[in-house]
Enzyme design. Structure first.
Site, PDB file in Angstrom:
ATOM      1  N   GLY A 179       2.042   1.685  -3.543  1.00 33.35           N
ATOM      2  CA  GLY A 179       0.947   2.151  -4.399  1.00 33.35           C
ATOM      3  C   GLY A 179       0.558   3.581  -4.109  1.00 33.35           C
ATOM      4  O   GLY A 179       0.362   4.380  -5.032  1.00 33.35           O
ATOM      5  N   GLU A 180       0.453   3.934  -2.832  1.00 32.95           N
ATOM      6  CA  GLU A 180       0.059   5.298  -2.491  1.00 32.95           C
ATOM      7  C   GLU A 180       1.148   6.291  -2.883  1.00 32.95           C
ATOM      8  O   GLU A 180       0.848   7.399  -3.338  1.00 32.95           O
ATOM      9  CB  GLU A 180      -0.260   5.419  -0.996  1.00 32.95           C
ATOM     10  CG  GLU A 180      -0.849   6.752  -0.656  1.00 32.95           C
ATOM     11  CD  GLU A 180      -1.570   6.787   0.678  1.00 32.95           C
ATOM     12  OE1 GLU A 180      -2.100   7.861   1.003  1.00 32.95           O
ATOM     13  OE2 GLU A 180      -1.612   5.754   1.378  1.00 32.95           O
ATOM     14  N   SER A 181       2.400   5.909  -2.755  1.00 37.39           N
ATOM     15  CA  SER A 181       3.494   6.795  -3.166  1.00 37.39           C
ATOM     16  C   SER A 181       3.440   7.060  -4.666  1.00 37.39           C
ATOM     17  O   SER A 181       3.539   8.211  -5.106  1.00 37.39           O
ATOM     18  CB  SER A 181       4.849   6.185  -2.795  1.00 37.39           C
ATOM     19  OG  SER A 181       4.971   6.051  -1.395  1.00 37.39           O
ATOM     20  N   SER A 227       0.031   9.051  -5.505  1.00 38.00           N
ATOM     21  CA  SER A 227       0.032  10.433  -5.022  1.00 38.00           C
ATOM     22  C   SER A 227       1.007  11.297  -5.802  1.00 38.00           C
ATOM     23  O   SER A 227       0.711  12.457  -6.123  1.00 38.00           O
ATOM     24  CB  SER A 227       0.372  10.474  -3.532  1.00 38.00           C
ATOM     25  OG  SER A 227      -0.664   9.891  -2.786  1.00 38.00           O
ATOM     26  N   VAL A 284       0.830  -1.203   0.000  1.00 36.75           N
ATOM     27  CA  VAL A 284       0.000   0.000   0.000  1.00 36.75           C
ATOM     28  C   VAL A 284       0.867   1.257   0.000  1.00 36.75           C
ATOM     29  O   VAL A 284       0.561   2.228  -0.690  1.00 36.75           O
ATOM     30  CB  VAL A 284      -0.994  -0.014   1.187  1.00 36.75           C
ATOM     31  CG1 VAL A 284      -1.797   1.278   1.236  1.00 36.75           C
ATOM     32  CG2 VAL A 284      -1.929  -1.207   1.075  1.00 36.75           C
TER      33      VAL A 284
END
Length: 127
Positions: free
Chosen positions: A38-40, A43, A35
């Protein structure tokens, strides 16, 4: 986390992360590490799309884990599902070194005007 960006455009953002140092107690890559990757990626891609004077902030992230990586690196490929003026949605597919899908992540970001201190360019308070 050891994330390395290898490609960075609005249309496609790619990064990789080592399994070593990011494992859970039984030896698999920790689900939260997927996660974070993926979030890095999502974003950063959303902020690139947002453009100068605007920022993207995450409002939703979810992940479906389908395989466990145990060694080497995992690679995340982030592609846009929706690029709007105030909202972005990205899908990030994370694969192991054999190209097998381990996790699918979706992130939604809200795009808004950057606070005054962020517009100064340094990320800190304006002088």
């Amino acid at each position: 986390m050891g994330i390395e960006f290898t490609e960075f455009t609005v249309e496609r953002t790619v990064g990789r992360m080592p399994v070593a140092g990011n494992r859970q107690t039984v030896g698999f890559l920790h689900g939260g590490a997927y996660v974070v990757l993926g979030e890095s990626l999502g974003s950063m891609a959303a902020n690139l799309h947002a453009g100068p004077g605007r920022i993207a902030v995450g409002v939703d992230v979810n992940a479906t884990h389908t395989r466990s990586a145990t060694a080497g690196y995992v690679t995340g490929v982030c592609t846009p599902v929706h690029l709007g003026r105030t909202l972005t949605v990205h899908e990030i597919v994370v694969t192991d070194e054999a190209g097998r899908r381990c996790c699918t992540i979706r992130i939604t970001n809200l795009i808004k005007d950057a606070p005054d201190h962020a517009r100064a360019g340094s990320g800190g308070p304006a002088s």
